[in-house]
Design a protein around this motif. Sequence first.
Motif, mmCIF file in Angstrom:
data_model
loop_
_atom_site.group_PDB
_atom_site.id
_atom_site.type_symbol
_atom_site.label_atom_id
_atom_site.label_comp_id
_atom_site.label_asym_id
_atom_site.label_seq_id
_atom_site.Cartn_x
_atom_site.Cartn_y
_atom_site.Cartn_z
ATOM 1 N N GLN A 65 -26.787 -28.453 -30.608
ATOM 2 C CA GLN A 65 -26.377 -27.108 -30.176
ATOM 3 C C GLN A 65 -27.502 -26.208 -29.674
ATOM 4 O O GLN A 65 -27.225 -25.216 -28.991
ATOM 5 C CB GLN A 65 -25.558 -26.406 -31.268
ATOM 6 N N ASP A 66 -28.741 -26.557 -29.959
ATOM 7 C CA ASP A 66 -29.822 -25.728 -29.420
ATOM 8 C C ASP A 66 -30.201 -26.120 -27.999
ATOM 9 O O ASP A 66 -30.949 -25.414 -27.328
ATOM 10 C CB ASP A 66 -31.074 -25.830 -30.314
ATOM 11 N N ASN A 67 -29.683 -27.262 -27.538
ATOM 12 C CA ASN A 67 -30.015 -27.684 -26.187
ATOM 13 C C ASN A 67 -29.284 -26.813 -25.169
ATOM 14 O O ASN A 67 -28.091 -26.577 -25.292
ATOM 15 C CB ASN A 67 -29.604 -29.160 -26.004
ATOM 16 N N PRO A 68 -29.981 -26.325 -24.136
ATOM 17 C CA PRO A 68 -29.332 -25.419 -23.183
ATOM 18 C C PRO A 68 -28.179 -26.069 -22.416
ATOM 19 O O PRO A 68 -27.324 -25.371 -21.890
ATOM 20 C CB PRO A 68 -30.462 -25.025 -22.232
ATOM 21 N N TYR A 69 -28.154 -27.396 -22.367
ATOM 22 C CA TYR A 69 -27.067 -28.068 -21.652
ATOM 23 C C TYR A 69 -25.877 -28.384 -22.538
ATOM 24 O O TYR A 69 -24.870 -28.904 -22.080
ATOM 25 C CB TYR A 69 -27.586 -29.371 -20.999
ATOM 26 N N PHE A 70 -25.996 -28.062 -23.820
ATOM 27 C CA PHE A 70 -24.889 -28.366 -24.734
ATOM 28 C C PHE A 70 -23.774 -27.346 -24.590
ATOM 29 O O PHE A 70 -24.012 -26.152 -24.521
ATOM 30 C CB PHE A 70 -25.369 -28.382 -26.179
ATOM 31 N N ILE A 71 -22.560 -27.839 -24.554
ATOM 32 C CA ILE A 71 -21.409 -26.946 -24.594
ATOM 33 C C ILE A 71 -20.249 -27.730 -25.197
ATOM 34 O O ILE A 71 -20.095 -28.922 -24.951
ATOM 35 C CB ILE A 71 -21.065 -26.413 -23.191
ATOM 36 N N SER A 72 -19.489 -27.060 -26.063
ATOM 37 C CA SER A 72 -18.344 -27.725 -26.661
ATOM 38 C C SER A 72 -17.473 -26.687 -27.328
ATOM 39 O O SER A 72 -17.957 -25.651 -27.775
ATOM 40 C CB SER A 72 -18.789 -28.755 -27.696
ATOM 41 N N THR A 73 -16.187 -26.955 -27.352
ATOM 42 C CA THR A 73 -15.274 -26.069 -28.082
ATOM 43 C C THR A 73 -15.066 -26.583 -29.503
ATOM 44 O O THR A 73 -14.374 -25.970 -30.287
ATOM 45 C CB THR A 73 -13.890 -26.027 -27.398
ATOM 46 N N ARG A 74 -15.679 -27.727 -29.820
ATOM 47 C CA ARG A 74 -15.421 -28.334 -31.129
ATOM 48 C C ARG A 74 -16.439 -27.884 -32.170
ATOM 49 O O ARG A 74 -17.543 -27.465 -31.838
ATOM 50 C CB ARG A 74 -15.451 -29.872 -30.993
ATOM 51 N N GLU A 75 -16.025 -27.976 -33.434
ATOM 52 C CA GLU A 75 -16.941 -27.598 -34.511
ATOM 53 C C GLU A 75 -17.782 -28.781 -34.963
ATOM 54 O O GLU A 75 -18.859 -28.611 -35.517
ATOM 55 C CB GLU A 75 -16.157 -27.032 -35.700
ATOM 56 N N ASN A 76 -17.262 -29.952 -34.776
ATOM 57 C CA ASN A 76 -18.053 -31.146 -35.072
ATOM 58 C C ASN A 76 -17.413 -32.330 -34.344
ATOM 59 O O ASN A 76 -16.357 -32.183 -33.722
ATOM 60 C CB ASN A 76 -18.125 -31.403 -36.588
ATOM 61 N N PHE A 77 -18.077 -33.463 -34.424
ATOM 62 C CA PHE A 77 -17.579 -34.656 -33.731
ATOM 63 C C PHE A 77 -17.208 -35.748 -34.733
ATOM 64 O O PHE A 77 -17.271 -36.934 -34.426
ATOM 65 C CB PHE A 77 -18.601 -35.149 -32.706
ATOM 66 N N LYS A 78 -16.802 -35.296 -35.909
ATOM 67 C CA LYS A 78 -16.349 -36.261 -36.914
ATOM 68 C C LYS A 78 -15.160 -37.051 -36.359
ATOM 69 O O LYS A 78 -14.244 -36.481 -35.770
ATOM 70 C CB LYS A 78 -15.909 -35.524 -38.183
ATOM 71 N N GLY A 79 -15.239 -38.368 -36.530
ATOM 72 C CA GLY A 79 -14.149 -39.219 -36.055
ATOM 73 C C GLY A 79 -14.163 -39.467 -34.563
ATOM 74 O O GLY A 79 -13.223 -40.055 -34.021
#
Lengths: 436, 436
Positions: A65-79
């Motif tokens: 999440q600190d990477n400037p290219y990161f973006i997501s609407t999710r809270e985690n990628f479990k599963g």
Amino acid sequence: MSYYKKIIQDYISNNKESAIDLLKQLVMENSVSGNESRAQALVLEKLRELDMDLDVWEPDIEELQDNPYFISTRENFKGSPNIVATLKGTSGGKSMILNGHIDVVPEGNIQQWTYPPYSATVKDNKLYGRGATDMKGGNVSLILAMEAIKNSGITLKGNVYFQSVIEEESGGAGTLATILRGYTADGVIIPEPTNMKFFIKQQGSMWFRLKVKGKVAHGGTRYEGVSAIEKSMLIIQQIQKLEQIRNERIEDPLYDGVPIPIPINLGTIHGGTWPSSVSDLVILEGRFGVAPSERLEDAKEEFENWIKEVKNLDNWFVDNPVEVEWFGARWVPGSVEADSELVQTLQRNYSQITNQNPVIEAAPWGTDGGLFSQVLEIPMIVFGPGETKVAHYPDEYIDLDQMFLAAEIIACTLIDWCGVQDQNVGEGAYENKEVL
Amino acid sequence: MSYYKKIIQDYISNNKESAIDLLKQLVMENSVSGNESRAQALVLEKLRELDMDLDVWEPDIEELQDNPYFISTRENFKGSPNIVATLKGTSGGKSMILNGHIDVVPEGNIQQWTYPPYSATVKDNKLYGRGATDMKGGNVSLILAMEAIKNSGITLKGNVYFQSVIEEESGGAGTLATILRGYTADGVIIPEPTNMKFFIKQQGSMWFRLKVKGKVAHGGTRYEGVSAIEKSMLIIQQIQKLEQIRNERIEDPLYDGVPIPIPINLGTIHGGTWPSSVSDLVILEGRFGVAPSERLEDAKEEFENWIKEVKNLDNWFVDNPVEVEWFGARWVPGSVEADSELVQTLQRNYSQITNQNPVIEAAPWGTDGGLFSQVLEIPMIVFGPGETKVAHYPDEYIDLDQMFLAAEIIACTLIDWCGVQDQNVGEGAYENKEVL
């Protein structure tokens, strides 16, 4: 045609059924964001058969999440595991990343589908279903290309990294995670559905949210309020004007056949709480297209300034400015030179196999390729089976012959790019071993 | 001023605090549709103190639903009692229904309230809160009017029916239930917030829902789809035109000061499912104003035909017509003659008490009064305390002095209308009993 390439052609020709079966199984698993694990399990099962080195992990949002290219609407990628499978080369050759996403967009209104979206119905040599073309068909092309090489006993010099990633449809967190994990290569092929065209430039995009304010009142005296719905109409018109201005600037001949090279799509609108009240808030969400050569920050600034300007058209916006928010998905634009070795190598194989020159275009949409272009700065091309126009639509399908053709072209490109081990001399030498 | 009317004036003047307390308690109970029972319990407690005949029941949707005037979004009215309290007259006088609704609209965006909407804060002789003006303040005027008569020992000849009804904000099922239960009278007063004006005509209204279709596509090639959001803009413009045409027809001088006598309010808009897809459906909901003299069926037909006409403006609608649905709430329009006895009696008392003539207007909104006008065909007038323009708004409030003034005017009107028992001769005789 080289000896090896004839072997590849024969292998693919003799193994179509099992590839179709794999695609069927993949399409039957609805792998929308958050639901990718069963489809990935099918991919893993196949990769294990090919005896590849497997790296399977759930991307850690804390690390991303600190990477400037990161973006997501999710809270985690479990599963939601990422997979990178390595077909290890002996050394001395160039390496290649073969990247495909496993996630699909939702099926939409099921009434509009001729066949159920997860039935993977085959008719007239086309396989129908959500994800068939975007891009499980392309993924099967990649797997079949590697399988043909491996099972034909061909040993490459350079490494091939097959990546089955999550989250492409929501902004590329899966591919970014492979980059941050250290994966890189000398080139990248992404078989998104280009209908076998070469997309050497690609549109980037960002999602935006606009909050348009009004003033509530009883519907019977609506003139005492200010309708956020009516005010939104002005905003929509302004956005249409901006789209026109931005597209008039695009002079790249690659976009000549494209009606709107970098569209601004208003995808959702939600406003008001009661039929007989004047609505005091409308929320618009959309996708803002970014030109291949444009910086995301510049595009954002232009949009924000443009929206601010509406106060000159309607005084209401002086004290009630529209709020602009960037959220959710974002795809980085990207490009590769037409005369780069990657494009030339793919082009040579395409022409040898099809007896035609490829159509070279700029993509009207983004892919994870932008991350390879802009973060890793390595050459990347988008080329794959399937019609662009059926992606995200009801009755999405893939032409199975295209899927096999793409597999052959990619396998042959790998042979040229990575080199084959059991030859006397360097690259290209095996070209002499002509078929009888 | 008559003896009795002076008594009434004195009683109200001396009992303001308890009336304010009652209003506070009522406002503190959020009584949105489905949640009316605690507010009704407070009303009942007060009516019991006045020793009135009480009729409390939950309307039975099975009995109501075949009536052409019935409309509701609810499946049943469990936990939502209607109340009719009868102040029994001795006989020989005209009867009066005093009708007020207990339900309120939702508070909306709580950030826009200066005081919390259910705090019933009193400041500068105004009481703030959801329902203060629409119409718990009016209900307290009615209760205080009856209390003043009863506690001053005045016995009326005609019956007074006080109705505390549910569901006015959703189409009048509560008042319809009183009618079907057999309640009727020679006249009706409804103290909705007219700011002490006489509303002798009222706009009717109906809720509509429009489904505007598009064709889905990927946002990056949005030109391959058809945006239901863009198509909705045309529909909204068409609705604005129809509103203009319909309002140009209104020639009644009562509407002279009203910018839009019969508005068409678009209250909600919802469309699209994904920012980067082209939306294939937008749903618009709104309130269609109906002129006092207009038949609901004619109004519906005009709207439906107008919406059909959009196919002449845009070919898209030829094969993709907009669906029109009438749903949820509906208020029947209504009117009473300015020279009717009801209006004249109320007007005489208004003028005596305020030393001014009332402002007579047509209401820009509907009330349950239309049901009395069109189903029972009895004279009905809407007159009450509170500013129309704060109804359904944040910071809704009622001017407490208006509430007391309305109570006095209504109590005095009841004395004239119903007659007082302990007089030698008929109506008006007590006018001679002048105060010293």
